[in-house]
Design a protein around this motif. Structure first.
Motif, PDB file in Angstrom:
ATOM      1  N   THR A 126     103.471  44.272  60.762  1.00  0.00           N
ATOM      2  CA  THR A 126     102.946  42.918  60.677  1.00  0.00           C
ATOM      3  C   THR A 126     101.441  42.907  60.555  1.00  0.00           C
ATOM      4  OG1 THR A 126     102.719  42.753  63.073  1.00  0.00           O
ATOM      5  CG2 THR A 126     104.830  42.082  62.106  1.00  0.00           C
ATOM      6  N   GLY A 127     100.775  44.022  60.911  1.00  0.00           N
ATOM      7  CA  GLY A 127      99.328  44.064  60.866  1.00  0.00           C
ATOM      8  C   GLY A 127      98.696  43.479  62.107  1.00  0.00           C
ATOM      9  N   ARG A 196      88.402  39.769  58.613  1.00  0.00           N
ATOM     10  CA  ARG A 196      89.517  39.290  59.429  1.00  0.00           C
ATOM     11  C   ARG A 196      89.989  37.962  58.865  1.00  0.00           C
ATOM     12  NH1 ARG A 196      91.437  40.312  64.640  1.00  0.00           N
ATOM     13  NH2 ARG A 196      92.289  38.515  65.747  1.00  0.00           N
ATOM     14  N   LEU A 200      94.834  39.117  60.573  1.00  0.00           N
ATOM     15  CA  LEU A 200      95.003  40.429  59.962  1.00  0.00           C
ATOM     16  C   LEU A 200      93.649  40.959  59.500  1.00  0.00           C
ATOM     17  CD1 LEU A 200      98.114  39.629  57.736  1.00  0.00           C
ATOM     18  CD2 LEU A 200      98.090  40.528  60.071  1.00  0.00           C
ATOM     19  N   TRP A 202      91.512  43.196  56.574  1.00  0.00           N
ATOM     20  CA  TRP A 202      91.545  43.565  55.163  1.00  0.00           C
ATOM     21  C   TRP A 202      90.289  44.345  54.802  1.00  0.00           C
ATOM     22  CZ3 TRP A 202      95.549  41.288  52.007  1.00  0.00           C
ATOM     23  CH2 TRP A 202      96.347  40.353  52.693  1.00  0.00           C
ATOM     24  N   ARG A 229      95.226  44.957  52.553  1.00  0.00           N
ATOM     25  CA  ARG A 229      95.441  44.796  53.991  1.00  0.00           C
ATOM     26  C   ARG A 229      95.533  46.146  54.667  1.00  0.00           C
ATOM     27  NH1 ARG A 229      99.892  44.124  57.389  1.00  0.00           N
ATOM     28  NH2 ARG A 229     101.402  44.008  55.681  1.00  0.00           N
TER      29      ARG A 229
END
Length: 256
Positions: A126-127, A196, A200, A202, A229
């Motif tokens: 899900t990160g 952010r 999440l 990236w 991601r």
């Protein structure tokens, strides 16, 4: 996956996306990665989770060889990769001392358990992250020498790039890391940033002439893909081309 004939020549090559071996498949030998990168994935209840990556100079598949058991993870090349294949029997012959064999079996069992634990804890990728524990490290000798203990990152966006004036060491601020690599064209002054978004993290290429590679994916601010991601676990980030020595490892632990 490679067949037995392909592995008899010892040095083998893989294209991005090639499966080197699958979880549960018989163990035929270990690989010494010469160049490139391999991602490790573990499947639990139909869900595949990224748990680690292996780069140049590292061993792949040695745990299964030592234990004489099927592979516990799936290994996929994330970019063009070359490796030296070591047949299982030849690999095991290197450890004739009983004490050495005992230590290696113990370490292998612990590593196999950690794969299972990391996959279970992370669950589906899900990160979700604990941002206070994000760590950026050098994944090449050049960058590791400049960041010997890694750098915790907790403020976003966080920019990584090259210095513009001579410096004796890295220039670090809450939102930026500049490395003293004047003259290295692969690493631009403002090369990439960690951003952010929606909980999440990236990587975003900031328009560096040679682009950025994240876990085998090529990014360019002026191309079709500018962001990628980050996974829970260890991520590979290369500033520049695949041959660039400006290589970083960015680790995201699961949320507690």
């Amino acid at each position: 996956m490679l067949d037995d004939t392909a592995m008899q020549d010892n040095q083998v090559s893989f294209k991005a996306g090639d499966v080197i071996y699958r979880q549960g498949s018989p163990t035929k030998g270990a690989f010494l990665i010469l160049e490139g990168q391999v991602n490790l994935w573990r499947e639990e209840k139909g869900t595949e989770t990224h748990i680690a990556f292996i780069g140049g100079g590292e061993l792949l598949g040695e745990v299964s060889v030592i234990e004489g058991r099927p592979h516990s993870v799936t290994a996929k090349a994330s970019m063009a990769t070359k490796a030296l294949f070591i047949p299982a029997e030849d690999f095991r012959k290197s450890f004739n001392d009983p004490l050495v064999r005992h230590v290696l079996h113990t370490l292998a069992a612990r590593l196999r358990s950690s794969y299972a634990f990391n996959a279970a804890k992370a669950g589906p990728d899900t990160g979700a992250i604990n941002r206070d524990a994000i760590l950026i490290e050098g994944y090449s000798p050049l960058i590791a020498g400049l960041l010997p203990s890694g750098l915790p990152v907790s403020a976003f966006p966080f920019i990584v790039g090259n210095v513009t004036a001579p410096s004796e060491g890295p220039v670090i601020s809450p939102n930026q890391l500049q490395l003293p690599l004047i003259g290295m064209t692969e690493l631009a002054h403002r090369h990439f940033e960690i951003v952010r978004r929606d909980g999440l993290l990236w990587i975003k290429d900031l328009g560096a002439p040679s682009g950025t590679i994240v876990n085998g994916m090529k990014l360019s601010k002026y191309g079709q893909t500018a962001t990628a991601r980050l996974h829970v676990g260890r991520n590979s980030v290369i500033a520049g081309s695949i041959e660039s020595p400006a290589r970083f490892a960015i680790t995201l632990p699961p949320s507690s």
